[in-house]
Write a protein that holds these residues in place. Structure first.
Motif, PDB file in Angstrom:
ATOM      1  N   PRO A   1       0.884  -1.122   0.008  1.00  0.00           N
ATOM      2  CA  PRO A   1       0.061  -0.174   0.226  1.00  0.00           C
ATOM      3  C   PRO A   1       0.883   1.051   0.095  1.00  0.00           C
ATOM      4  O   PRO A   1       2.194   1.184   0.237  1.00  0.00           O
ATOM      5  N   SER A   2       0.336   2.198  -0.364  1.00  0.00           N
ATOM      6  CA  SER A   2       0.859   3.688  -0.259  1.00  0.00           C
ATOM      7  C   SER A   2       0.612   4.329   0.915  1.00  0.00           C
ATOM      8  O   SER A   2      -0.336   3.999   1.654  1.00  0.00           O
ATOM      9  N   SER A   3       1.595   5.284   1.270  1.00  0.00           N
ATOM     10  CA  SER A   3       1.420   6.126   2.466  1.00  0.00           C
ATOM     11  C   SER A   3       2.313   7.504   1.910  1.00  0.00           C
ATOM     12  O   SER A   3       3.120   7.505   1.101  1.00  0.00           O
ATOM     13  N   LYS A   4       1.919   8.456   2.865  1.00  0.00           N
ATOM     14  CA  LYS A   4       2.476   9.790   2.628  1.00  0.00           C
ATOM     15  C   LYS A   4       4.188   9.618   2.907  1.00  0.00           C
ATOM     16  O   LYS A   4       4.994  10.181   1.950  1.00  0.00           O
ATOM     17  N   LEU A   5       4.507   8.972   3.818  1.00  0.00           N
ATOM     18  CA  LEU A   5       5.990   8.579   4.236  1.00  0.00           C
ATOM     19  C   LEU A   5       6.631   8.115   2.978  1.00  0.00           C
ATOM     20  O   LEU A   5       7.747   8.471   2.635  1.00  0.00           O
ATOM     21  N   ILE A   6       5.987   6.898   2.280  1.00  0.00           N
ATOM     22  CA  ILE A   6       6.808   6.358   1.161  1.00  0.00           C
ATOM     23  C   ILE A   6       6.851   7.429   0.176  1.00  0.00           C
ATOM     24  O   ILE A   6       7.792   7.452  -0.671  1.00  0.00           O
ATOM     25  N   GLY A   7       5.782   8.230  -0.089  1.00  0.00           N
ATOM     26  CA  GLY A   7       5.855   9.043  -1.125  1.00  0.00           C
ATOM     27  C   GLY A   7       6.946  10.049  -1.085  1.00  0.00           C
ATOM     28  O   GLY A   7       7.662  10.463  -1.920  1.00  0.00           O
ATOM     29  N   ARG A   8       7.247  10.667   0.232  1.00  0.00           N
ATOM     30  CA  ARG A   8       8.281  11.635   0.574  1.00  0.00           C
ATOM     31  C   ARG A   8       9.580  11.042   0.274  1.00  0.00           C
ATOM     32  O   ARG A   8      10.379  11.793  -0.074  1.00  0.00           O
ATOM     33  N   VAL A   9       9.860   9.681   0.653  1.00  0.00           N
ATOM     34  CA  VAL A   9      11.063   9.083   0.668  1.00  0.00           C
ATOM     35  C   VAL A   9      11.209   8.963  -0.958  1.00  0.00           C
ATOM     36  O   VAL A   9      12.409   9.018  -1.277  1.00  0.00           O
ATOM     37  N   LEU A  10      10.158   8.656  -1.748  1.00  0.00           N
ATOM     38  CA  LEU A  10      10.566   8.201  -3.184  1.00  0.00           C
ATOM     39  C   LEU A  10      10.855   9.780  -3.712  1.00  0.00           C
ATOM     40  O   LEU A  10      11.625   9.679  -4.859  1.00  0.00           O
ATOM     41  N   LYS A  11      10.454  10.970  -3.378  1.00  0.00           N
ATOM     42  CA  LYS A  11      10.717  12.088  -3.702  1.00  0.00           C
ATOM     43  C   LYS A  11      11.974  12.283  -3.555  1.00  0.00           C
ATOM     44  O   LYS A  11      12.745  12.903  -4.400  1.00  0.00           O
ATOM     45  N   VAL A  12      12.537  12.166  -2.536  1.00  0.00           N
ATOM     46  CA  VAL A  12      14.031  12.252  -2.163  1.00  0.00           C
ATOM     47  C   VAL A  12      14.588  11.427  -2.924  1.00  0.00           C
ATOM     48  O   VAL A  12      15.882  11.950  -3.585  1.00  0.00           O
ATOM     49  N   MET A  13      14.452  10.273  -3.291  1.00  0.00           N
ATOM     50  CA  MET A  13      15.479   9.491  -4.017  1.00  0.00           C
ATOM     51  C   MET A  13      15.244   9.761  -5.705  1.00  0.00           C
ATOM     52  O   MET A  13      16.182   9.677  -6.221  1.00  0.00           O
ATOM     53  N   GLN A  14      14.039  10.534  -5.867  1.00  0.00           N
ATOM     54  CA  GLN A  14      13.990  11.094  -7.303  1.00  0.00           C
ATOM     55  C   GLN A  14      14.647  12.218  -7.380  1.00  0.00           C
ATOM     56  O   GLN A  14      15.523  12.373  -8.484  1.00  0.00           O
ATOM     57  N   ASP A  15      15.112  12.958  -6.364  1.00  0.00           N
ATOM     58  CA  ASP A  15      15.649  14.378  -6.446  1.00  0.00           C
ATOM     59  C   ASP A  15      17.111  13.780  -6.614  1.00  0.00           C
ATOM     60  O   ASP A  15      17.940  14.838  -7.216  1.00  0.00           O
ATOM     61  N   HIS A  16      17.476  13.009  -5.961  1.00  0.00           N
ATOM     62  CA  HIS A  16      19.010  12.549  -5.951  1.00  0.00           C
ATOM     63  C   HIS A  16      19.214  11.665  -7.256  1.00  0.00           C
ATOM     64  O   HIS A  16      20.573  11.273  -6.862  1.00  0.00           O
ATOM     65  N   GLY A  17      18.568  11.313  -8.037  1.00  0.00           N
ATOM     66  CA  GLY A  17      18.809  10.306  -9.049  1.00  0.00           C
ATOM     67  C   GLY A  17      18.895   8.791  -9.034  1.00  0.00           C
ATOM     68  O   GLY A  17      19.292   8.312  -9.798  1.00  0.00           O
ATOM     69  N   TYR A  18      18.151   8.263  -7.870  1.00  0.00           N
ATOM     70  CA  TYR A  18      17.991   6.853  -7.691  1.00  0.00           C
ATOM     71  C   TYR A  18      16.924   6.203  -8.397  1.00  0.00           C
ATOM     72  O   TYR A  18      17.081   5.207  -8.697  1.00  0.00           O
ATOM     73  N   ILE A  19      15.944   7.185  -8.766  1.00  0.00           N
ATOM     74  CA  ILE A  19      14.901   6.530  -9.555  1.00  0.00           C
ATOM     75  C   ILE A  19      14.472   7.545 -10.484  1.00  0.00           C
ATOM     76  O   ILE A  19      14.577   8.886 -10.360  1.00  0.00           O
ATOM     77  N   ASN A  20      13.663   7.188 -11.520  1.00  0.00           N
ATOM     78  CA  ASN A  20      13.369   8.147 -12.786  1.00  0.00           C
ATOM     79  C   ASN A  20      12.158   9.006 -12.304  1.00  0.00           C
ATOM     80  O   ASN A  20      12.242  10.280 -12.081  1.00  0.00           O
ATOM     81  N   GLN A  21      10.930   8.301 -12.063  1.00  0.00           N
ATOM     82  CA  GLN A  21       9.600   9.156 -11.756  1.00  0.00           C
ATOM     83  C   GLN A  21       8.908   7.805 -11.031  1.00  0.00           C
ATOM     84  O   GLN A  21       9.211   6.797 -11.163  1.00  0.00           O
ATOM     85  N   PHE A  22       7.780   8.385 -10.360  1.00  0.00           N
ATOM     86  CA  PHE A  22       7.003   7.584  -9.729  1.00  0.00           C
ATOM     87  C   PHE A  22       5.295   8.504  -9.789  1.00  0.00           C
ATOM     88  O   PHE A  22       5.454   9.714  -9.912  1.00  0.00           O
ATOM     89  N   GLU A  23       4.465   7.524  -9.984  1.00  0.00           N
ATOM     90  CA  GLU A  23       3.114   8.324  -9.799  1.00  0.00           C
ATOM     91  C   GLU A  23       2.390   7.424  -8.964  1.00  0.00           C
ATOM     92  O   GLU A  23       2.299   6.110  -8.645  1.00  0.00           O
ATOM     93  N   TYR A  24       1.389   8.070  -8.399  1.00  0.00           N
ATOM     94  CA  TYR A  24       0.523   7.590  -7.236  1.00  0.00           C
ATOM     95  C   TYR A  24      -0.687   7.055  -8.055  1.00  0.00           C
ATOM     96  O   TYR A  24      -1.535   7.753  -9.000  1.00  0.00           O
ATOM     97  N   VAL A  25      -1.353   5.767  -7.939  1.00  0.00           N
ATOM     98  CA  VAL A  25      -2.529   5.357  -8.691  1.00  0.00           C
ATOM     99  C   VAL A  25      -3.562   4.996  -7.600  1.00  0.00           C
ATOM    100  O   VAL A  25      -3.129   4.193  -6.591  1.00  0.00           O
ATOM    101  N   GLU A  26      -4.714   5.569  -7.538  1.00  0.00           N
ATOM    102  CA  GLU A  26      -5.612   5.028  -6.616  1.00  0.00           C
ATOM    103  C   GLU A  26      -6.549   3.786  -6.984  1.00  0.00           C
ATOM    104  O   GLU A  26      -6.677   3.452  -8.324  1.00  0.00           O
ATOM    105  N   ASP A  27      -6.480   2.863  -6.102  1.00  0.00           N
ATOM    106  CA  ASP A  27      -7.056   1.477  -6.773  1.00  0.00           C
ATOM    107  C   ASP A  27      -8.316   1.141  -5.831  1.00  0.00           C
ATOM    108  O   ASP A  27      -8.611  -0.074  -5.780  1.00  0.00           O
TER     109      ASP A  27
END
Length: 129
Positions: free
Chosen positions: A28-54
């Motif tokens: 599942p998703s959470s705000k904390l996971i989203g913020r960690v992903l944003k930090v990883m994206q800003d520093h070049g560890y991942i390309n992009q990410f998107e939230y999908v409501e299921d």
């Protein structure tokens, strides 16, 4: 039942990256996971990410770069003062100026370098290199 969604998310990314996949799904998703992903994206560890409501807890679709050698959560979540960050860098990162410690602070989820700039401490939650 999951006891630590952030740990599961980091494991999914680490396994997908080591298997050469270009995309992974974190649920599942959470705000904390989203913020960690944003930090990883800003520093070049991942390309992009998107939230999908299921209809349940939602999920993140993460496009990987293949830049992750290792990542994980830090348990227990140590409280760290601004002066003690170097000690934890030596413990969790393989070399100086290589990788990130991700810290939750009063200024949000930031890296160890940003926390040093701001002159604040917080709680260690994850590492990536």
């Amino acid at each position: 039942m999951q006891s630590d969604p952030l740990n599961d998310a980091m494991s999914v990314m680490k396994n997908a990256s080591s298997n050469g996949k270009s995309e992974c799904v974190i649920q599942p998703s959470s705000k904390l996971i989203g913020r960690v992903l944003k930090v990883m994206q800003d520093h070049g560890y991942i390309n992009q990410f998107e939230y999908v409501e299921d209809g349940k807890a939602g999920e993140f679709r993460v496009m990987l770069k293949g830049a992750i050698n290792n990542c994980g959560v830090i348990k227990p979540r140590y409280s760290v003062k601004k002066d003690d960050l170097g000690k934890y860098e030596a413990r969790f990162l393989p070399a100086q100026d290589f990788g990130l410690l991700i810290i939750t602070t009063t200024a949000g989820v930031v890296t160890q370098d940003r926390a040093k700039e701001l002159g604040i401490g917080g709680k260690l939650i994850a590492f990536v290199y």
